[in-house]
Design a protein around this motif. Structure first.
Motif, mmCIF file in Angstrom:
data_model
loop_
_atom_site.group_PDB
_atom_site.id
_atom_site.type_symbol
_atom_site.label_atom_id
_atom_site.label_comp_id
_atom_site.label_asym_id
_atom_site.label_seq_id
_atom_site.Cartn_x
_atom_site.Cartn_y
_atom_site.Cartn_z
ATOM 1 N N ILE A 53 -5.542 7.866 2.713
ATOM 2 C CA ILE A 53 -5.482 7.456 4.115
ATOM 3 C C ILE A 53 -5.335 5.941 4.145
ATOM 4 N N ILE A 54 -4.281 5.465 4.800
ATOM 5 C CA ILE A 54 -4.023 4.034 4.851
ATOM 6 C C ILE A 54 -3.819 3.581 6.293
ATOM 7 N N THR A 55 -3.978 2.292 6.515
ATOM 8 C CA THR A 55 -3.740 1.735 7.850
ATOM 9 C C THR A 55 -2.375 1.064 7.946
ATOM 10 N N LEU A 56 -1.595 1.107 6.867
ATOM 11 C CA LEU A 56 -0.217 0.608 6.901
ATOM 12 C C LEU A 56 0.642 1.689 7.532
ATOM 13 N N LEU A 57 1.178 1.427 8.693
ATOM 14 C CA LEU A 57 1.832 2.486 9.464
ATOM 15 C C LEU A 57 3.345 2.505 9.352
ATOM 16 N N ASP A 58 3.948 1.534 8.681
ATOM 17 C CA ASP A 58 5.397 1.498 8.543
ATOM 18 C C ASP A 58 5.787 2.038 7.171
ATOM 19 N N PRO A 59 6.322 3.269 7.085
ATOM 20 C CA PRO A 59 6.666 3.852 5.783
ATOM 21 C C PRO A 59 7.768 3.084 5.056
ATOM 22 N N ASP A 60 8.572 2.283 5.770
ATOM 23 C CA ASP A 60 9.612 1.495 5.113
ATOM 24 C C ASP A 60 9.009 0.303 4.367
ATOM 25 N N LYS A 61 7.951 -0.273 4.897
ATOM 26 C CA LYS A 61 7.298 -1.407 4.247
ATOM 27 C C LYS A 61 6.315 -0.967 3.167
ATOM 28 N N ALA A 62 5.770 0.231 3.304
ATOM 29 C CA ALA A 62 4.798 0.763 2.340
ATOM 30 C C ALA A 62 5.171 2.205 2.010
ATOM 31 N N PRO A 63 6.174 2.412 1.114
ATOM 32 C CA PRO A 63 6.597 3.776 0.770
ATOM 33 C C PRO A 63 5.470 4.584 0.128
ATOM 34 N N ALA A 64 5.407 5.845 0.464
ATOM 35 C CA ALA A 64 4.332 6.723 -0.014
ATOM 36 C C ALA A 64 4.253 6.756 -1.534
ATOM 37 N N GLY A 65 5.396 6.850 -2.207
ATOM 38 C CA GLY A 65 5.398 6.915 -3.668
ATOM 39 C C GLY A 65 4.812 5.674 -4.306
ATOM 40 N N GLU A 66 5.133 4.506 -3.755
ATOM 41 C CA GLU A 66 4.608 3.251 -4.299
ATOM 42 C C GLU A 66 3.101 3.133 -4.086
ATOM 43 N N LEU A 67 2.587 3.711 -3.024
ATOM 44 C CA LEU A 67 1.153 3.644 -2.758
ATOM 45 C C LEU A 67 0.375 4.663 -3.576
ATOM 46 N N ALA A 68 0.946 5.846 -3.783
ATOM 47 C CA ALA A 68 0.239 6.898 -4.513
ATOM 48 C C ALA A 68 0.278 6.681 -6.018
ATOM 49 N N GLU A 69 1.309 6.021 -6.535
ATOM 50 C CA GLU A 69 1.472 5.865 -7.980
ATOM 51 C C GLU A 69 0.290 5.184 -8.672
ATOM 52 N N PRO A 70 -0.250 4.079 -8.152
ATOM 53 C CA PRO A 70 -1.403 3.467 -8.835
ATOM 54 C C PRO A 70 -2.626 4.376 -8.886
ATOM 55 N N TYR A 71 -2.837 5.181 -7.862
ATOM 56 C CA TYR A 71 -3.962 6.103 -7.864
ATOM 57 C C TYR A 71 -3.773 7.194 -8.913
ATOM 58 N N ALA A 72 -2.546 7.684 -9.048
ATOM 59 C CA ALA A 72 -2.263 8.693 -10.071
ATOM 60 C C ALA A 72 -2.506 8.117 -11.462
ATOM 61 N N ALA A 73 -2.059 6.879 -11.688
ATOM 62 C CA ALA A 73 -2.275 6.236 -12.986
ATOM 63 C C ALA A 73 -3.763 6.034 -13.246
#
Length: 105
Positions: A53-73
């Motif tokens: 759950i994030i407060t960044l609401l613009d998917p173009d500025k914060a793509p889902a894959g880029e945000l989820a990848e560090p958590y997966a690692a």
């Protein structure tokens, strides 16, 4: 409360505060982490569903894959370190009783 599903598969929602009028818009990202474990060459794949759950609401500025990848690692590395600790002490049933370097020798 689901407000909208976005084109990238994420969704808009909101979180309520302590008071009835407090409300914060958020974006939800659901993803799966699959990893391989086993220090002896065996492989076991485990898959879990996570929701970020994030407060960044613009998917173009914060793509889902880029945000989820560090958590997966992070979860993959935590699992690897856990297995190293377990195998390093002789497996899940081994108990180390050495309380000093002299007892280890």
């Amino acid at each position: 409360m689901l407000l909208a599903i976005l084109p990238d598969g994420t969704y808009r929602s909101g979180l309520r505060g302590r008071r009835a009028r407090e409300w914060m818009p958020v974006q939800g990202i659901e993803y799966t982490v699959t990893f391989t474990i086993g220090l002896d060459g065996s492989t076991e794949e485990t898959s879990e569903l996570f929701c970020l759950i994030i407060t960044l609401l613009d998917p173009d500025k914060a793509p889902a894959g880029e945000l989820a990848e560090p958590y997966a690692a992070r979860w993959t590395s935590k699992t690897i370190y856990k297995n190293i600790k377990i195998e390093g002490r002789g497996g899940r049933t081994a108990t180390l009783r050495s309380n000093s370097p002299a007892l280890i020798e």
